[in-house]
Write a protein that holds these residues in place. Structure first.
Motif, PDB file in Angstrom:
ATOM      1  N   HIS A  49       0.838  -1.201   0.000  1.00  0.00           N
ATOM      2  CA  HIS A  49       0.000   0.000   0.000  1.00  0.00           C
ATOM      3  C   HIS A  49       0.873   1.252   0.000  1.00  0.00           C
ATOM      4  O   HIS A  49       0.597   2.203  -0.745  1.00  0.00           O
ATOM      5  CB  HIS A  49      -0.931  -0.023   1.214  1.00  0.00           C
ATOM      6  N   LEU A  50       1.921   1.270   0.806  1.00  0.00           N
ATOM      7  CA  LEU A  50       2.810   2.432   0.857  1.00  0.00           C
ATOM      8  C   LEU A  50       3.554   2.611  -0.465  1.00  0.00           C
ATOM      9  O   LEU A  50       3.695   3.734  -0.967  1.00  0.00           O
ATOM     10  CB  LEU A  50       3.809   2.285   2.008  1.00  0.00           C
ATOM     11  N   ILE A  51       4.028   1.514  -1.037  1.00  0.00           N
ATOM     12  CA  ILE A  51       4.747   1.595  -2.317  1.00  0.00           C
ATOM     13  C   ILE A  51       3.805   2.077  -3.418  1.00  0.00           C
ATOM     14  O   ILE A  51       4.175   2.917  -4.243  1.00  0.00           O
ATOM     15  CB  ILE A  51       5.369   0.234  -2.666  1.00  0.00           C
ATOM     16  N   LEU A  52       2.585   1.572  -3.428  1.00  0.00           N
ATOM     17  CA  LEU A  52       1.609   1.976  -4.435  1.00  0.00           C
ATOM     18  C   LEU A  52       1.274   3.458  -4.303  1.00  0.00           C
ATOM     19  O   LEU A  52       1.192   4.179  -5.296  1.00  0.00           O
ATOM     20  CB  LEU A  52       0.350   1.130  -4.300  1.00  0.00           C
ATOM     21  N   ARG A  53       1.111   3.923  -3.082  1.00  0.00           N
ATOM     22  CA  ARG A  53       0.814   5.345  -2.848  1.00  0.00           C
ATOM     23  C   ARG A  53       1.975   6.218  -3.322  1.00  0.00           C
ATOM     24  O   ARG A  53       1.765   7.242  -3.979  1.00  0.00           O
ATOM     25  CB  ARG A  53       0.538   5.603  -1.375  1.00  0.00           C
ATOM     26  N   ALA A  54       3.212   5.814  -3.016  1.00  0.00           N
ATOM     27  CA  ALA A  54       4.381   6.584  -3.442  1.00  0.00           C
ATOM     28  C   ALA A  54       4.485   6.607  -4.963  1.00  0.00           C
ATOM     29  O   ALA A  54       4.797   7.645  -5.558  1.00  0.00           O
ATOM     30  CB  ALA A  54       5.647   5.997  -2.830  1.00  0.00           C
ATOM     31  N   THR A  55       4.211   5.488  -5.604  1.00  0.00           N
ATOM     32  CA  THR A  55       4.258   5.422  -7.064  1.00  0.00           C
ATOM     33  C   THR A  55       3.206   6.330  -7.679  1.00  0.00           C
ATOM     34  O   THR A  55       3.474   7.028  -8.657  1.00  0.00           O
ATOM     35  CB  THR A  55       4.048   3.983  -7.541  1.00  0.00           C
ATOM     36  N   LEU A  57       1.873   9.041  -6.333  1.00  0.00           N
ATOM     37  CA  LEU A  57       2.275  10.436  -6.124  1.00  0.00           C
ATOM     38  C   LEU A  57       3.378  10.849  -7.078  1.00  0.00           C
ATOM     39  O   LEU A  57       3.369  11.960  -7.616  1.00  0.00           O
ATOM     40  CB  LEU A  57       2.717  10.641  -4.675  1.00  0.00           C
ATOM     41  N   LYS A  58       4.336   9.955  -7.307  1.00  0.00           N
ATOM     42  CA  LYS A  58       5.433  10.265  -8.227  1.00  0.00           C
ATOM     43  C   LYS A  58       4.908  10.435  -9.652  1.00  0.00           C
ATOM     44  O   LYS A  58       5.314  11.358 -10.368  1.00  0.00           O
ATOM     45  CB  LYS A  58       6.472   9.146  -8.188  1.00  0.00           C
ATOM     46  N   ALA A  59       4.005   9.578 -10.076  1.00  0.00           N
ATOM     47  CA  ALA A  59       3.442   9.678 -11.424  1.00  0.00           C
ATOM     48  C   ALA A  59       2.629  10.957 -11.575  1.00  0.00           C
ATOM     49  O   ALA A  59       2.694  11.628 -12.617  1.00  0.00           O
ATOM     50  CB  ALA A  59       2.570   8.461 -11.724  1.00  0.00           C
ATOM     51  N   GLU A  60       1.875  11.314 -10.555  1.00  0.00           N
ATOM     52  CA  GLU A  60       1.083  12.546 -10.603  1.00  0.00           C
ATOM     53  C   GLU A  60       1.980  13.777 -10.659  1.00  0.00           C
ATOM     54  O   GLU A  60       1.717  14.718 -11.395  1.00  0.00           O
ATOM     55  CB  GLU A  60       0.152  12.621  -9.380  1.00  0.00           C
ATOM     56  N   ALA A  61       3.050  13.763  -9.885  1.00  0.00           N
ATOM     57  CA  ALA A  61       3.990  14.891  -9.894  1.00  0.00           C
ATOM     58  C   ALA A  61       4.666  15.007 -11.255  1.00  0.00           C
ATOM     59  O   ALA A  61       4.877  16.108 -11.767  1.00  0.00           O
ATOM     60  CB  ALA A  61       5.027  14.717  -8.793  1.00  0.00           C
ATOM     61  N   LYS A  62       5.010  13.875 -11.838  1.00  0.00           N
ATOM     62  CA  LYS A  62       5.659  13.890 -13.152  1.00  0.00           C
ATOM     63  C   LYS A  62       4.691  14.398 -14.219  1.00  0.00           C
ATOM     64  O   LYS A  62       5.084  15.116 -15.137  1.00  0.00           O
ATOM     65  CB  LYS A  62       6.128  12.482 -13.499  1.00  0.00           C
ATOM     66  N   LYS A  63       3.426  14.033 -14.089  1.00  0.00           N
ATOM     67  CA  LYS A  63       2.433  14.428 -15.078  1.00  0.00           C
ATOM     68  C   LYS A  63       2.147  15.927 -15.009  1.00  0.00           C
ATOM     69  O   LYS A  63       1.964  16.573 -16.032  1.00  0.00           O
ATOM     70  CB  LYS A  63       1.139  13.657 -14.833  1.00  0.00           C
ATOM     71  N   THR A  64       2.108  16.502 -13.825  1.00  0.00           N
ATOM     72  CA  THR A  64       1.737  17.902 -13.674  1.00  0.00           C
ATOM     73  C   THR A  64       2.928  18.847 -13.716  1.00  0.00           C
ATOM     74  O   THR A  64       2.742  20.042 -13.900  1.00  0.00           O
ATOM     75  CB  THR A  64       0.986  18.121 -12.346  1.00  0.00           C
ATOM     76  N   ALA A  65       4.136  18.359 -13.558  1.00  0.00           N
ATOM     77  CA  ALA A  65       5.307  19.230 -13.520  1.00  0.00           C
ATOM     78  C   ALA A  65       5.653  19.736 -14.923  1.00  0.00           C
ATOM     79  O   ALA A  65       5.493  19.041 -15.914  1.00  0.00           O
ATOM     80  CB  ALA A  65       6.500  18.479 -12.936  1.00  0.00           C
ATOM     81  N   ILE A  66       6.135  20.976 -14.956  1.00  0.00           N
ATOM     82  CA  ILE A  66       6.579  21.546 -16.220  1.00  0.00           C
ATOM     83  C   ILE A  66       8.013  21.096 -16.445  1.00  0.00           C
ATOM     84  O   ILE A  66       8.883  21.303 -15.613  1.00  0.00           O
ATOM     85  CB  ILE A  66       6.494  23.086 -16.182  1.00  0.00           C
ATOM     86  N   GLY A  67       8.251  20.505 -17.596  1.00  0.00           N
ATOM     87  CA  GLY A  67       9.575  19.977 -17.903  1.00  0.00           C
ATOM     88  C   GLY A  67      10.466  21.026 -18.532  1.00  0.00           C
ATOM     89  O   GLY A  67      10.047  22.141 -18.867  1.00  0.00           O
ATOM     90  N   ILE A  68      11.714  20.658 -18.697  1.00  0.00           N
ATOM     91  CA  ILE A  68      12.704  21.562 -19.288  1.00  0.00           C
ATOM     92  C   ILE A  68      12.361  21.828 -20.753  1.00  0.00           C
ATOM     93  O   ILE A  68      12.548  22.937 -21.250  1.00  0.00           O
ATOM     94  CB  ILE A  68      14.114  20.951 -19.139  1.00  0.00           C
TER      95      ILE A  68
END
Length: 106
Positions: A49-55, A57-68
């Protein structure tokens, strides 16, 4: 024929306690292996459950972050727009000036 309420209550209570005791005894008697498996299952569930939650969150952050790339493209577009405006005004102003005309000197 009337039913004796005291005998009915006594039988009912005995049946209730037998059923309750039977469940309680069957519930408390577990093999140590089953208890160990249950404990490991709970721990695995918590870890997963913790690993799934972290994954997530990481995917959501990658999706919403503005890239270089996006920042670079935006800066390039602004630079191209400024260059086009500068070139337009440069060509417009230099075309109006006639080099053959003498400047008025007083």
């Amino acid at each position: 024929m009337p039913v004796n309420s005291s005998s009915w209550d006594k039988e009912n209570k005995q049946a209730f306690w037998k059923a309750k005791m039977g469940r309680k005894v069957a519930y408390t008697i577990k093999l140590p292996v089953d208890q160990y498996r249950k404990q490991i299952g709970k721990q695995d569930y918590k870890k997963a459950h913790l690993i799934l939650r972290a994954t997530k969150l990481k995917a959501e952050a990658k999706k919403t972050a503005i890239g270089i790339k996006e920042v670079g493209l935006l800066l390039a577009a602004i630079l191209a727009l400024l260059l086009a405006v500068y070139a337009f005004f440069y060509l417009r102003l230099t075309a109006d000036v006639d080099p053959d005309l003498e400047s008025d000197e007083d």
